[in-house]
Design a protein around this motif. Sequence first.
Motif, PDB file in Angstrom:
ATOM      1  N   PRO A  23       0.561  -1.081  -0.025  1.00 42.51           N
ATOM      2  CA  PRO A  23       0.029   0.387  -0.189  1.00 42.51           C
ATOM      3  C   PRO A  23       0.601   1.374  -0.195  1.00 42.51           C
ATOM      4  CG  PRO A  23      -0.510  -1.434   1.301  1.00 42.51           C
ATOM      5  CD  PRO A  23       0.455  -2.145   0.595  1.00 42.51           C
ATOM      6  N   GLU A  24       2.195   1.322   1.302  1.00 35.12           N
ATOM      7  CA  GLU A  24       2.064   2.285   0.253  1.00 35.12           C
ATOM      8  C   GLU A  24       3.326   2.637  -0.496  1.00 35.12           C
ATOM      9  OE1 GLU A  24       6.595   1.014   3.439  1.00 35.12           O
ATOM     10  OE2 GLU A  24       4.694   0.650   4.355  1.00 35.12           O
ATOM     11  N   MET A  25       3.997   1.923  -1.132  1.00 35.84           N
ATOM     12  CA  MET A  25       4.452   2.138  -2.159  1.00 35.84           C
ATOM     13  C   MET A  25       3.846   2.678  -3.569  1.00 35.84           C
ATOM     14  SD  MET A  25       6.573  -0.479  -4.690  1.00 35.84           S
ATOM     15  CE  MET A  25       8.598  -0.034  -4.155  1.00 35.84           C
ATOM     16  N   VAL A  26       2.349   1.828  -3.514  1.00 38.01           N
ATOM     17  CA  VAL A  26       1.219   2.307  -4.308  1.00 38.01           C
ATOM     18  C   VAL A  26       1.173   3.692  -4.103  1.00 38.01           C
ATOM     19  CG1 VAL A  26      -0.788   2.491  -4.842  1.00 38.01           C
ATOM     20  CG2 VAL A  26      -0.095  -0.150  -4.696  1.00 38.01           C
ATOM     21  N   SER A  27       1.417   4.132  -3.046  1.00 36.53           N
ATOM     22  CA  SER A  27       1.056   5.528  -2.386  1.00 36.53           C
ATOM     23  C   SER A  27       2.000   6.413  -2.828  1.00 36.53           C
ATOM     24  CB  SER A  27       0.933   5.904  -0.892  1.00 36.53           C
ATOM     25  OG  SER A  27       0.456   6.799  -0.446  1.00 36.53           O
ATOM     26  N   LEU A  28       3.363   5.946  -3.144  1.00 33.30           N
ATOM     27  CA  LEU A  28       4.481   7.076  -3.253  1.00 33.30           C
ATOM     28  C   LEU A  28       4.024   6.795  -4.763  1.00 33.30           C
ATOM     29  CD1 LEU A  28       6.790   8.052  -2.704  1.00 33.30           C
ATOM     30  CD2 LEU A  28       8.531   5.945  -3.257  1.00 33.30           C
ATOM     31  N   PHE A  29       4.034   5.629  -5.594  1.00 30.17           N
ATOM     32  CA  PHE A  29       3.936   6.305  -6.964  1.00 30.17           C
ATOM     33  C   PHE A  29       2.562   7.132  -7.407  1.00 30.17           C
ATOM     34  CE2 PHE A  29       6.066   1.474  -8.220  1.00 30.17           C
ATOM     35  CZ  PHE A  29       7.494   1.681  -7.652  1.00 30.17           C
ATOM     36  N   ASN A  30       1.585   7.119  -6.966  1.00 30.28           N
ATOM     37  CA  ASN A  30       0.383   7.812  -6.807  1.00 30.28           C
ATOM     38  C   ASN A  30       1.311   9.223  -6.858  1.00 30.28           C
ATOM     39  OD1 ASN A  30      -2.184   8.338  -7.652  1.00 30.28           O
ATOM     40  ND2 ASN A  30      -2.520   8.744  -5.473  1.00 30.28           N
ATOM     41  N   GLY A  31       1.873   9.526  -5.585  1.00 34.35           N
ATOM     42  CA  GLY A  31       2.205  10.547  -5.470  1.00 34.35           C
ATOM     43  C   GLY A  31       2.811  11.151  -6.900  1.00 34.35           C
ATOM     44  N   MET A  32       4.306  10.153  -7.537  1.00 35.76           N
ATOM     45  CA  MET A  32       5.342  10.996  -8.815  1.00 35.76           C
ATOM     46  C   MET A  32       3.877  11.211 -10.062  1.00 35.76           C
ATOM     47  SD  MET A  32       8.196  10.165  -7.490  1.00 35.76           S
ATOM     48  CE  MET A  32       6.828  11.458  -5.671  1.00 35.76           C
ATOM     49  N   GLY A  33       2.576  10.076 -10.018  1.00 40.02           N
ATOM     50  CA  GLY A  33       2.031  11.018 -10.818  1.00 40.02           C
ATOM     51  C   GLY A  33       1.200  12.139 -11.070  1.00 40.02           C
ATOM     52  N   GLY A  34       0.653  12.104  -9.749  1.00 43.50           N
ATOM     53  CA  GLY A  34       0.255  13.522  -9.608  1.00 43.50           C
ATOM     54  C   GLY A  34       1.437  14.858 -10.674  1.00 43.50           C
ATOM     55  N   ALA A  35       2.181  14.303  -9.607  1.00 44.31           N
ATOM     56  CA  ALA A  35       4.203  15.674  -9.597  1.00 44.31           C
ATOM     57  C   ALA A  35       3.652  15.729 -11.120  1.00 44.31           C
ATOM     58  CB  ALA A  35       4.971  15.022  -8.661  1.00 44.31           C
ATOM     59  N   SER A  36       4.071  14.888 -11.541  1.00 43.81           N
ATOM     60  CA  SER A  36       4.321  14.354 -13.126  1.00 43.81           C
ATOM     61  C   SER A  36       3.109  15.247 -13.866  1.00 43.81           C
ATOM     62  CB  SER A  36       4.325  13.136 -13.585  1.00 43.81           C
ATOM     63  OG  SER A  36       5.120  12.299 -13.326  1.00 43.81           O
ATOM     64  N   ALA A  37       1.926  15.366 -13.467  1.00 42.92           N
ATOM     65  CA  ALA A  37       0.422  16.423 -14.075  1.00 42.92           C
ATOM     66  C   ALA A  37       0.284  17.660 -13.864  1.00 42.92           C
ATOM     67  CB  ALA A  37      -0.821  15.567 -13.275  1.00 42.92           C
ATOM     68  N   ALA A  38       0.975  17.704 -12.197  1.00 39.21           N
ATOM     69  CA  ALA A  38       1.058  19.569 -11.960  1.00 39.21           C
ATOM     70  C   ALA A  38       2.815  19.943 -12.708  1.00 39.21           C
ATOM     71  CB  ALA A  38       1.052  19.386 -10.802  1.00 39.21           C
ATOM     72  N   LEU A  39       3.620  19.292 -12.911  1.00 37.05           N
ATOM     73  CA  LEU A  39       4.115  19.589 -13.641  1.00 37.05           C
ATOM     74  C   LEU A  39       3.677  20.131 -14.717  1.00 37.05           C
ATOM     75  CD1 LEU A  39       7.731  17.642 -12.888  1.00 37.05           C
ATOM     76  CD2 LEU A  39       7.070  19.715 -12.364  1.00 37.05           C
ATOM     77  N   ILE A  40       3.194  19.213 -15.702  1.00 37.99           N
ATOM     78  CA  ILE A  40       3.040  19.179 -17.693  1.00 37.99           C
ATOM     79  C   ILE A  40       2.299  21.036 -17.241  1.00 37.99           C
ATOM     80  CG2 ILE A  40       0.339  18.881 -18.942  1.00 37.99           C
ATOM     81  CD1 ILE A  40       1.885  15.592 -18.180  1.00 37.99           C
ATOM     82  N   SER A  41       0.899  20.795 -16.431  1.00 38.93           N
ATOM     83  CA  SER A  41       0.474  22.394 -16.185  1.00 38.93           C
ATOM     84  C   SER A  41       1.583  23.707 -16.079  1.00 38.93           C
ATOM     85  CB  SER A  41      -0.442  22.430 -14.955  1.00 38.93           C
ATOM     86  OG  SER A  41      -1.914  21.785 -15.664  1.00 38.93           O
ATOM     87  N   ALA A  42       1.984  23.452 -15.263  1.00 40.56           N
ATOM     88  CA  ALA A  42       3.468  24.242 -15.149  1.00 40.56           C
ATOM     89  C   ALA A  42       3.983  24.836 -16.075  1.00 40.56           C
ATOM     90  CB  ALA A  42       4.362  24.361 -13.933  1.00 40.56           C
ATOM     91  N   ALA A  43       4.403  23.354 -16.670  1.00 35.76           N
ATOM     92  CA  ALA A  43       5.138  23.643 -17.870  1.00 35.76           C
ATOM     93  C   ALA A  43       4.649  23.810 -19.696  1.00 35.76           C
ATOM     94  CB  ALA A  43       5.464  22.347 -18.633  1.00 35.76           C
TER      95      ALA A  43
END
Length: 224
Positions: free
Chosen positions: A25-45
């Motif tokens: 579960p904690e690995m799923v949470s960590l990977f999910n966080g990376m996906g959220g960061a990627s989506a935020a960076l797309i908007s910033a770019a």
Amino acid sequence: IFSGILIGAVVGTMAAKKVKMTAMPEMVSLFNGMGGASAALISAAEFYHIYLLHKESGATPFSSIVPVGFYITIVAGAIIGTVSYTGSIIAWGKLNGRVKDFSFKGQHIVNMIVLVLVLASAVIAYRSDIDNIFFFFLLIGLFAFIYGVLFVLPIGGADMPVVISLLNSFTGVAAACGGFLYDNKAMLTGGILVGAAGTLLTILMCKAMNRSLANVLIGSFGGG
């Protein structure tokens, strides 16, 4: 791009093979966080790309350059992605014991105030001159970052799987926003699938516990 995919594939495969099933579960949470960061960076770019195209125009209102619908997509991806990232990292820390449950009287009121500040910053940014807009965009990111932390901190450990499922749906919505921005059908479809599946899973988990989602997010059940 392909070198980035290769590095990510190697790191992800090695991490997933080494993790114990109890720590999944904690690995799923960590990977999910990376996906959220990627989506935020797309908007910033995309935001920075618009700035570069129009910075020579001087003190021009941002609202006269970007249609409101397009702006909502950019800012929604940034806010939701940032909240998903910070919330998922806190959830990961709570699951492995590095972050303790933390709450204080009136915390949910503070959370609402921070959320209002996020939305207010987004509205002000849209009405500001393009020369000053970086300040407001940083404010949006800062308030969303704080909200993501405060959103997850008071929730008890027993409810963490529900929160991770909810944050997973957030990441899907943020990715779908990226699909809208770039007219990318694969990204849009994948984001909608993840968002819908995460939302349904969250609802089913709440029904299984005979509790509402509001009770899970506000009740702080299973802490300590």
